[in-house]
Design a protein around this motif. Structure first.
Motif, mmCIF file in Angstrom:
data_model
loop_
_atom_site.group_PDB
_atom_site.id
_atom_site.type_symbol
_atom_site.label_atom_id
_atom_site.label_comp_id
_atom_site.label_asym_id
_atom_site.label_seq_id
_atom_site.Cartn_x
_atom_site.Cartn_y
_atom_site.Cartn_z
ATOM 1 N N VAL A 132 1.949 -55.026 4.574
ATOM 2 C CA VAL A 132 1.920 -54.605 3.190
ATOM 3 C C VAL A 132 3.350 -54.316 2.756
ATOM 4 C CG1 VAL A 132 1.384 -52.557 1.814
ATOM 5 C CG2 VAL A 132 -0.426 -53.693 3.077
ATOM 6 N N SER A 133 3.661 -54.683 1.538
ATOM 7 C CA SER A 133 4.997 -54.381 1.041
ATOM 8 C C SER A 133 5.195 -52.881 0.958
ATOM 9 C CB SER A 133 5.172 -55.009 -0.335
ATOM 10 O OG SER A 133 6.074 -54.253 -1.105
ATOM 11 N N LEU A 134 6.384 -52.439 1.380
ATOM 12 C CA LEU A 134 6.655 -51.005 1.387
ATOM 13 C C LEU A 134 6.571 -50.423 -0.011
ATOM 14 C CD1 LEU A 134 9.654 -50.512 3.802
ATOM 15 C CD2 LEU A 134 7.273 -49.896 4.119
ATOM 16 N N SER A 135 7.152 -51.143 -0.978
ATOM 17 C CA SER A 135 7.144 -50.613 -2.337
ATOM 18 C C SER A 135 5.726 -50.513 -2.865
ATOM 19 C CB SER A 135 7.965 -51.511 -3.245
ATOM 20 O OG SER A 135 9.217 -51.742 -2.677
ATOM 21 N N CYS A 136 4.905 -51.508 -2.520
ATOM 22 C CA CYS A 136 3.514 -51.485 -2.969
ATOM 23 C C CYS A 136 2.819 -50.236 -2.438
ATOM 24 C CB CYS A 136 2.771 -52.713 -2.472
ATOM 25 S SG CYS A 136 3.037 -54.136 -3.496
ATOM 26 N N LEU A 137 3.049 -49.963 -1.160
ATOM 27 C CA LEU A 137 2.407 -48.795 -0.562
ATOM 28 C C LEU A 137 2.887 -47.525 -1.249
ATOM 29 C CD1 LEU A 137 0.546 -47.830 1.741
ATOM 30 C CD2 LEU A 137 2.594 -47.429 3.058
ATOM 31 N N ASP A 138 4.195 -47.465 -1.514
ATOM 32 C CA ASP A 138 4.743 -46.297 -2.206
ATOM 33 C C ASP A 138 4.089 -46.123 -3.569
ATOM 34 O OD1 ASP A 138 6.346 -45.366 -0.285
ATOM 35 O OD2 ASP A 138 8.234 -46.106 -1.108
ATOM 36 N N PHE A 139 4.059 -47.233 -4.320
ATOM 37 C CA PHE A 139 3.459 -47.177 -5.654
ATOM 38 C C PHE A 139 1.997 -46.747 -5.577
ATOM 39 C CE2 PHE A 139 6.741 -50.394 -7.136
ATOM 40 C CZ PHE A 139 7.465 -49.450 -7.817
ATOM 41 N N LEU A 140 1.319 -47.313 -4.599
ATOM 42 C CA LEU A 140 -0.106 -46.993 -4.464
ATOM 43 C C LEU A 140 -0.302 -45.515 -4.189
ATOM 44 C CD1 LEU A 140 -2.956 -48.272 -4.275
ATOM 45 C CD2 LEU A 140 -2.644 -48.265 -1.824
ATOM 46 N N LEU A 141 0.490 -44.993 -3.246
ATOM 47 C CA LEU A 141 0.359 -43.580 -2.898
ATOM 48 C C LEU A 141 0.668 -42.697 -4.103
ATOM 49 C CD1 LEU A 141 1.895 -43.355 0.678
ATOM 50 C CD2 LEU A 141 -0.480 -43.139 0.009
ATOM 51 N N ILE A 142 1.615 -43.154 -4.940
ATOM 52 C CA ILE A 142 1.969 -42.352 -6.108
ATOM 53 C C ILE A 142 0.883 -42.462 -7.178
ATOM 54 C CG2 ILE A 142 3.613 -42.134 -7.998
ATOM 55 C CD1 ILE A 142 5.760 -43.125 -5.976
ATOM 56 N N GLU A 143 0.492 -43.699 -7.467
ATOM 57 C CA GLU A 143 -0.435 -43.928 -8.578
ATOM 58 C C GLU A 143 -1.832 -43.375 -8.315
ATOM 59 O OE1 GLU A 143 -0.316 -44.962 -11.692
ATOM 60 O OE2 GLU A 143 1.840 -44.813 -11.419
ATOM 61 N N LEU A 144 -2.119 -43.224 -7.029
ATOM 62 C CA LEU A 144 -3.431 -42.710 -6.645
ATOM 63 C C LEU A 144 -3.702 -41.349 -7.280
ATOM 64 C CD1 LEU A 144 -5.260 -44.145 -4.676
ATOM 65 C CD2 LEU A 144 -4.402 -42.700 -2.876
ATOM 66 N N VAL A 145 -2.659 -40.544 -7.358
ATOM 67 C CA VAL A 145 -2.840 -39.161 -7.804
ATOM 68 C C VAL A 145 -3.180 -39.081 -9.301
ATOM 69 C CG1 VAL A 145 -1.745 -36.912 -7.981
ATOM 70 C CG2 VAL A 145 -1.414 -38.308 -5.951
ATOM 71 N N PRO A 146 -2.358 -39.709 -10.190
ATOM 72 C CA PRO A 146 -2.750 -39.686 -11.601
ATOM 73 C C PRO A 146 -4.100 -40.334 -11.851
ATOM 74 C CG PRO A 146 -0.589 -40.702 -11.332
ATOM 75 C CD PRO A 146 -1.058 -40.345 -9.983
ATOM 76 N N MET A 147 -4.409 -41.366 -11.077
ATOM 77 C CA MET A 147 -5.708 -42.019 -11.252
ATOM 78 C C MET A 147 -6.838 -41.033 -10.978
ATOM 79 S SD MET A 147 -7.672 -44.753 -8.955
ATOM 80 C CE MET A 147 -8.144 -43.356 -7.953
ATOM 81 N N ALA A 148 -6.726 -40.331 -9.869
ATOM 82 C CA ALA A 148 -7.764 -39.359 -9.531
ATOM 83 C C ALA A 148 -7.838 -38.275 -10.588
ATOM 84 C CB ALA A 148 -7.483 -38.747 -8.167
ATOM 85 N N GLN A 149 -6.671 -37.882 -11.116
ATOM 86 C CA GLN A 149 -6.652 -36.848 -12.130
ATOM 87 C C GLN A 149 -7.369 -37.309 -13.399
ATOM 88 O OE1 GLN A 149 -2.693 -35.701 -11.735
ATOM 89 N NE2 GLN A 149 -3.239 -33.565 -11.402
ATOM 90 N N ARG A 150 -7.031 -38.548 -13.830
ATOM 91 C CA ARG A 150 -7.678 -39.081 -15.035
ATOM 92 C C ARG A 150 -9.181 -39.141 -14.853
ATOM 93 N NH1 ARG A 150 -3.365 -42.667 -15.243
ATOM 94 N NH2 ARG A 150 -4.549 -44.266 -14.157
ATOM 95 N N LEU A 151 -9.595 -39.648 -13.694
ATOM 96 C CA LEU A 151 -11.032 -39.774 -13.438
ATOM 97 C C LEU A 151 -11.706 -38.416 -13.509
ATOM 98 C CD1 LEU A 151 -11.199 -42.346 -10.538
ATOM 99 C CD2 LEU A 151 -12.408 -42.490 -12.691
ATOM 100 N N ALA A 152 -11.082 -37.444 -12.849
ATOM 101 C CA ALA A 152 -11.695 -36.116 -12.798
ATOM 102 C C ALA A 152 -11.775 -35.506 -14.190
ATOM 103 C CB ALA A 152 -10.900 -35.214 -11.866
ATOM 104 N N GLU A 153 -10.690 -35.685 -14.976
ATOM 105 C CA GLU A 153 -10.684 -35.114 -16.319
ATOM 106 C C GLU A 153 -11.735 -35.762 -17.196
ATOM 107 O OE1 GLU A 153 -6.652 -35.452 -17.615
ATOM 108 O OE2 GLU A 153 -6.048 -33.794 -16.303
ATOM 109 N N GLU A 154 -11.826 -37.101 -17.098
ATOM 110 C CA GLU A 154 -12.810 -37.810 -17.911
ATOM 111 C C GLU A 154 -14.218 -37.353 -17.564
ATOM 112 O OE1 GLU A 154 -12.542 -42.179 -17.937
ATOM 113 O OE2 GLU A 154 -10.491 -41.817 -18.641
ATOM 114 N N LEU A 155 -14.470 -37.256 -16.276
ATOM 115 C CA LEU A 155 -15.808 -36.842 -15.844
ATOM 116 C C LEU A 155 -16.105 -35.424 -16.300
ATOM 117 C CD1 LEU A 155 -16.034 -38.336 -12.267
ATOM 118 C CD2 LEU A 155 -17.350 -38.988 -14.260
ATOM 119 N N ALA A 156 -15.093 -34.555 -16.220
ATOM 120 C CA ALA A 156 -15.297 -33.164 -16.626
ATOM 121 C C ALA A 156 -15.599 -33.098 -18.115
ATOM 122 C CB ALA A 156 -14.056 -32.338 -16.290
#
Lengths: 256, 179
Positions: free
Chosen positions: A21-45
């Motif tokens: 896996v590309s290192l940058s991709c993994l970095d981006f994924l690890l970073i983007e995961l957090v706002p994604m989870a936040q958005r999902l949680a907020e929307e659901l709430a």
């Protein structure tokens, strides 16, 4: 997962399940995961809150219908409630109409609801990220322990975690491992990659608090990896200051 | 009798909590009795338990037990506690069908190394299964599945995995080094 050049050459042997896996991709994924989870949680709430408001309007309405027959209820109390019941009876279950109807009660609930909501959202974000990490940890442990000698005790597993897993996922080994020899381990990484890209304004307070969610996924990975090796543990991650991170692993039955 | 060569009779995959994850029989039932092999797999667990403290280095447990003149059980225990058990039938298939050139080697018997490729292929298949994001390992463990209140089987249902196990079981013969 990610490799630096040396371990890539080392592991690109006859293993058919080796994928890179590309290192940058993994970095981006690890970073983007957090706002994604936040958005999902907020929307659901938000959706849940709307739904709760809708039902609370209806219950308030039916309650006032029951009370309208009650002679003991004063008219001053009844008029706003009755307007609520007509709104609900008119088929409108939208949040605005319902709160207007339920009056002070609904206002009080949503007033405290904001503070409780933040905690709830945070909890939901934590749960989502932690479970994702847990599942990833299970898989990684299965995949990368295949050519290792058998782990005979907990310390062996923790060493595998610090050396192999850490260099596979986070491209370096753990800097410091402390243990009380009674089931508690503290792993410290002075340059934790997922936190390495966070830039901070000067004099900005609460950064440590805000960067906490970026540790949820890694703690999940640790817990999943331990679970795959048969060790039940709870893992807590915190950052004493960017970009370092420390993880406390408390195995089941540990004594402080 | 001597014109038959060894073949795999059964492949069992057993989870961390000694829960059956998957069993394949060759040839499939009714040619072989599932209950018989279920008993055999269960009995193999004791051997794993007895030997595990002594085996500190390798995952290969080699020959577990020779059941009778024909059947023998071989085992493999991964670092994550998953057990693979292969039951070999020494007279499983007519010689010369699958093992061209090695026919008639049945009398020589099997070495533990003969089964290694099977276990490696099984482990690769299992890792492949775990890489499937729709496979939830905890749903297949009796410990966590019971907590959630799930009823029913905790067996592996992935078609790809089952097909791969079937392929491994059918294509192995003594002397095959790559599966």
């Amino acid at each position: 997962m990610s490799f630096d050049a040396a371990s890539a050459i080392h592991s690109a042997g006859p293993d058919p399940s080796s994928a890179h896996v590309s290192l940058s991709c993994l970095d981006f994924l690890l970073i983007e995961l957090v706002p994604m989870a936040q958005r999902l949680a907020e929307e659901l709430a938000k959706r849940e809150e709307e739904w709760m408001r809708g039902t609370s309007g209806v219950t308030a309405g039916s309650e006032s219908k029951r009370r309208s027959g009650d002679t003991m209820v004063s008219t001053g109390m009844r008029t706003p409630r009755d307007s609520g019941s007509t709104a609900a009876a008119g088929g409108s279950s939208s949040g605005a109409a319902a709160t207007a109807g339920s009056g002070t009660v609904g206002g009080a609930v949503s007033g405290t609801g904001i503070a409780a909501d933040d905690d709830e959202v945070r909890e939901a974000v934590f749960y989502r990220l932690e479970m994702l990490g847990y599942r990833v940890g299970l898989g990684i442990a299965e995949r990368f322990s295949r050519d290792k000698p058998r782990f005979t005790d907990t310390l062996d597993v923790i060493k595998f975690l610090c050396k192999d897993l850490w260099s596979i996922v986070f491209r370096k080994q753990i800097d410091n491992l402390k243990t009380n020899h009674r089931g508690i381990f503290v792993l410290t990484d002075n340059n934790f990659k997922p936190l390495g890209r966070i830039s901070v304004e000067k004099h900005h307070h609460g950064v440590l608090q805000e960067s906490q969610p970026f540790l949820f996924f890694p703690t999940g990975i640790i817990r999943g990896c331990l679970a795959a090796m048969g060790i039940e543990a709870s893992v807590q991650g915190e950052t004493p200051g960017l970009p370092s991170a420390s993880f406390q692993i408390r195995t089941a039955g540990a004594k402080p | 009798m001597s014109s038959r060569s060894p073949a795999i009779a059964c492949i069992g995959i057993i989870g961390k909590h000694n829960n059956p994850l998957h069993t394949s029989l060759f040839p499939p039932p009714p040619a072989r009795d599932p209950l018989d092999f279920s008993f055999l797999l269960s009995s193999s667990l004791d051997v794993f338990d007895a030997r595990a403290p002594l085996k500190t280095a390798d995952q290969d447990f080699g020959l577990l037990t020779a059941v009778d003149d024909r059947l023998a059980m071989y085992g493999w225990l991964t670092n994550t506690g998953v057990k693979f058990v292969v039951v070999v039938d020494m007279e499983g298939r007519p010689a010369g069908i699958a093992s061209s050139g090695i026919g008639g080697s049945a009398a020589v018997g099997l070495r533990d190394a003969d089964l290694k490729p099977v276990f490696r292929a099984l482990q690769t298949a299992y890792i492949g299964l775990l890489r499937n994001p729709f496979y939830e390992p905890d749903d297949h463990s009796p410990v966590s599945a019971n907590v959630v209140g799930r009823v029913g089987s905790t067996q592996i249902t992935s078609k790809k995995f089952i097909a791969e196990v079937k392929r491994i079981g059918e294509s192995w013969a003594p002397g095959v080094t790559n599966l």
